[in-house]
Design a protein around this motif. Sequence first.
Motif: not given
Length: 213
Positions: A107, A109, A111, A173-176, A206, A208
């Motif tokens: 998983h 992230d 940015a 930032k787009i997460k997950n 990034y 996770q």
Amino acid sequence: MSGLIGKKVGMTSIFDELGRSIAVTVIEVPACTITQIKTEESDGYNAVQIAAFDKKRKNISKALNGHFEKAGSEPKRIVTEFRDYIPEGFEIGDELNIDDVFTVGDHVDVAGISKGTGFTGVIKRHNFHGVGDQTHGQHNRERAPGSIGQASDPSRVFKGMKMAGRSGNQRTKIKNLSVAKILPESNLMMITGSIPGSKGGYVEIYNQSQKLA
């Protein structure tokens, strides 16, 4: 959190093990050079600083030139830190590759700088719905923001009021998201869904799933 620097190539689709078509973003992730390792003892926090994408030596400052020479690296275009992460077995001047940091299913992230859409109104910029029933003085101007004024107290417009203005072109930032496929021989990785920016834009990825080593 560990991570690497990449460049957005574009979008495509792949098929998973069940035969479903999945939209993915292709990111070029070259070998990233470790230019500095920060620790609690020397800097007050743990972090690894990495750099990627070559840049002409004449286009960087003397200070940056000295920083890269100290790390035994050629000048790079993008330099960033990943805090609370120190890669095991790596030293300053070593290179981090995709498979050193990421595996399929991780998983992540992502940015980057989002696409700029110029000067826009509140409907497009802040997702206002407009006034369909034309109340509050909104006759024949359903896409207008409506009243923003104040009375004699405080007799000013509050800072941060949602109004028309420049839209996009800011760090996002787009997460997950998740890693769908890795092609280490081509320095490419595919991430499910969309990520910020246009083609050719630089991004930070990034992980996770990987913390301080």
